[in-house]
Motif scaffolding. Structure first.
Motif, short mmCIF file in Angstrom:
data_model
loop_
_atom_site.label_atom_id
_atom_site.label_comp_id
_atom_site.label_asym_id
_atom_site.label_seq_id
_atom_site.Cartn_x
_atom_site.Cartn_y
_atom_site.Cartn_z
N SER A 1 53.21 37.51 -17.02
CA SER A 1 51.81 37.15 -17.26
C SER A 1 51.20 38.03 -18.33
O SER A 1 50.27 37.61 -19.03
CB SER A 1 51.00 37.26 -15.96
OG SER A 1 51.03 38.59 -15.47
N SER B 1 50.46 23.78 -14.08
CA SER B 1 51.90 23.81 -13.86
C SER B 1 52.44 22.43 -13.50
O SER B 1 53.48 21.99 -14.01
CB SER B 1 52.26 24.81 -12.76
OG SER B 1 51.80 26.10 -13.08
N CYS C 1 49.73 27.79 -21.05
CA CYS C 1 48.44 27.54 -20.42
C CYS C 1 48.25 26.06 -20.12
O CYS C 1 48.89 25.53 -19.21
CB CYS C 1 47.31 28.09 -21.29
SG CYS C 1 45.69 28.15 -20.46
N ASP C 2 47.41 25.39 -20.90
CA ASP C 2 47.09 24.00 -20.57
C ASP C 2 47.47 23.00 -21.66
O ASP C 2 46.90 21.91 -21.74
CB ASP C 2 45.60 23.87 -20.24
CG ASP C 2 44.70 24.27 -21.39
OD1 ASP C 2 45.17 24.97 -22.30
OD2 ASP C 2 43.51 23.89 -21.38
N PRO D 1 45.42 27.07 -12.65
CA PRO D 1 46.84 27.33 -12.89
C PRO D 1 47.80 26.36 -12.19
O PRO D 1 48.76 25.89 -12.82
CB PRO D 1 47.02 28.77 -12.37
CG PRO D 1 45.68 29.39 -12.56
CD PRO D 1 44.70 28.30 -12.27
N GLU D 2 47.58 26.06 -10.93
CA GLU D 2 48.50 25.18 -10.21
C GLU D 2 48.48 23.76 -10.79
O GLU D 2 49.53 23.13 -10.94
CB GLU D 2 48.12 25.13 -8.72
CG GLU D 2 48.99 24.22 -7.87
CD GLU D 2 50.45 24.65 -7.80
OE1 GLU D 2 51.30 23.81 -7.50
OE2 GLU D 2 50.73 25.84 -8.07
N ALA E 1 53.02 28.08 -15.17
CA ALA E 1 53.12 27.25 -16.37
C ALA E 1 54.28 27.70 -17.25
O ALA E 1 55.06 26.89 -17.76
CB ALA E 1 51.81 27.29 -17.15
N HIS F 1 41.15 19.57 -16.81
CA HIS F 1 40.55 20.84 -16.35
C HIS F 1 39.04 20.89 -16.56
O HIS F 1 38.37 21.72 -15.95
CB HIS F 1 41.22 22.01 -17.06
CG HIS F 1 42.68 22.18 -16.73
ND1 HIS F 1 43.11 22.70 -15.53
CD2 HIS F 1 43.79 21.84 -17.42
CE1 HIS F 1 44.44 22.72 -15.52
NE2 HIS F 1 44.87 22.20 -16.65
N LEU G 1 50.14 31.96 -17.95
CA LEU G 1 50.13 31.63 -16.52
C LEU G 1 51.58 31.55 -16.05
O LEU G 1 52.38 30.79 -16.61
CB LEU G 1 49.42 30.31 -16.28
CG LEU G 1 47.97 30.20 -16.79
CD1 LEU G 1 47.44 28.78 -16.59
CD2 LEU G 1 47.09 31.22 -16.10
#
Length: 348
Positions: free
Chosen positions: A333, A48, A11-12, A44-45, A87, A36, A84
């Protein structure tokens, strides 16, 4: 036990760690929360691209902090599901490349299995069977942990996950993203009995309520209506709303986890996921478990949110059992935790 370098990019958080014998030799976590936050949630983009920019540095730093060289590493692991897709691809591609170049086995890891294994990092003597309560932004489940790779789902959310509910309520209260930490902080000075909020029972077709399944969409709607009504009457008591909401979530999760553990004869409840850091849940569940002579384990706060140490711990256990993943393994996913052994090919 094998020494594993693990990568987590579901994820992040861009995370890299080295783990051996359930001990963390190094753990690097680069959070993207600040990036974010301006969007009110994970893009998501963007996630990544951020992974791609810093993954190499994270790998180098993990080796340096552990004071190890590649010849000391027995396997390379990465989270491959769920998450994601873009990611996940960054982490899995990096891990596969390292596995090829360094001639090491590759181990794909299920993200939720990693959260289960987070408890092994603080309790190395922990062994199945036990009940795992997984509570995060995307998942809320009660899992019967029978062995490495052997899991049975006993309860799950029918709609929003617990962490997702925290984020949505924080948005209603104009508290920003992510919602969990800020609601927890405000709840410390609020009155948890100020407002009666529903715990989200799930009805069964033949009557009664499901003993282990959760629902948080109704609670979210109740908070929305409460906020709308209070804003008309007076200044919004944010601390009291936050405390009442948090208490409702904690009571709901506690009641189901305790009932599930007792019904299945399990004396240990191991909690994992980002919501495991919540002080309200920790207090409610620990207090209730003590009354029923149950043991409750919470990972250290640094291992509640996404990290690569938990992925490395799970990967090392699989590798020791002869479980490795083909280099053709893709990312997904979604993948049920009960299907985790699909990720591995086993030595005869």
């Amino acid at each position: 036990m094998s020494t594993v370098l693990a990568i987590e990019t579901s994820c992040d958080e861009t995370a890299v760690a080295i783990v051996k014998n359930r001990q963390v030799y190094s753990s690097i976590i680069n959070s993207q929360i600040a990036i974010h936050r301006q969007y009110g949630g994970v893009v998501p983009e963007v996630a990544s691209r951020q992974h791609l920019e810093i993954i190499n540095h994270g790998i180098e730093l993990a080796l340096t902090q552990a004071n190890l060289a590649w010849q000391d590493i027995d396997g390379i692991a990465a989270t491959c599901a769920p998450g994601l897709v873009g990611a996940l691809l960054v982490g899995v591609t990096a891990a596969k490349t390292l596995a090829i170049v360094q001639q090491k086995p590759f181990i794909g890891v299920h993200h939720l299995e990693g959260h289960i294994y987070a408890n092994y990092l603080s309790e190395p003597s922990l062994e199945p069977p036990f009940l795992s309560l997984l509570v995060s932004g995307g998942h809320t489940s009660l899992i019967y942990v029978k062995d490495c790779g052997a899991y049975e789902t006993l309860g799950e959310t029918r709609d929003d996950a617990a962490g997702e509910a925290f984020d949505k309520v924080a948005r209603l209260l104009k508290l920003g993203y992510p919602g969990g930490p800020v609601i927890d902080k405000l709840a410390q000075s609020g009155n948890a009995q100020a407002f009666a909020l529903p715990e989200g029972n799930v009805s069964q077709p033949n009557g009664g309520y499901h003993p282990y399944d959760s629902s948080f969409s109704g609670l979210k709607t109740a908070v929305l209506r409460l906020v709308q009504q209070l804003e008309k009457e007076t200044q919004l008591p944010v601390e009291d709303v936050a405390a009442s909401f948090q208490a409702s979530v904690a009571r709901s999760l506690t009641k189901r986890a305790i009932a599930c553990a007792r019904d299945y004869g399990l004396n240990t409840i191991a909690v994992g996921g980002g919501v495991a850091a919540n002080s309200g849940l920790r207090h409610h569940l620990t207090t209730a478990a003590r009354e029923h002579n149950l043991r409750v384990l919470f990972p250290p706060l640094k291992f509640c949110t996404d990290n690569a140490a938990m992925i490395g711990c799970a990967a090392a256990d699989h590798l020791d059992r002869g479980h490795t993943s083909p280099l053709a393994l893709g990312v997904q996913s979604r993948l049920a935790l009960t299907d985790v052994m699909q990720l591995y090919q086993q030595r005869n």
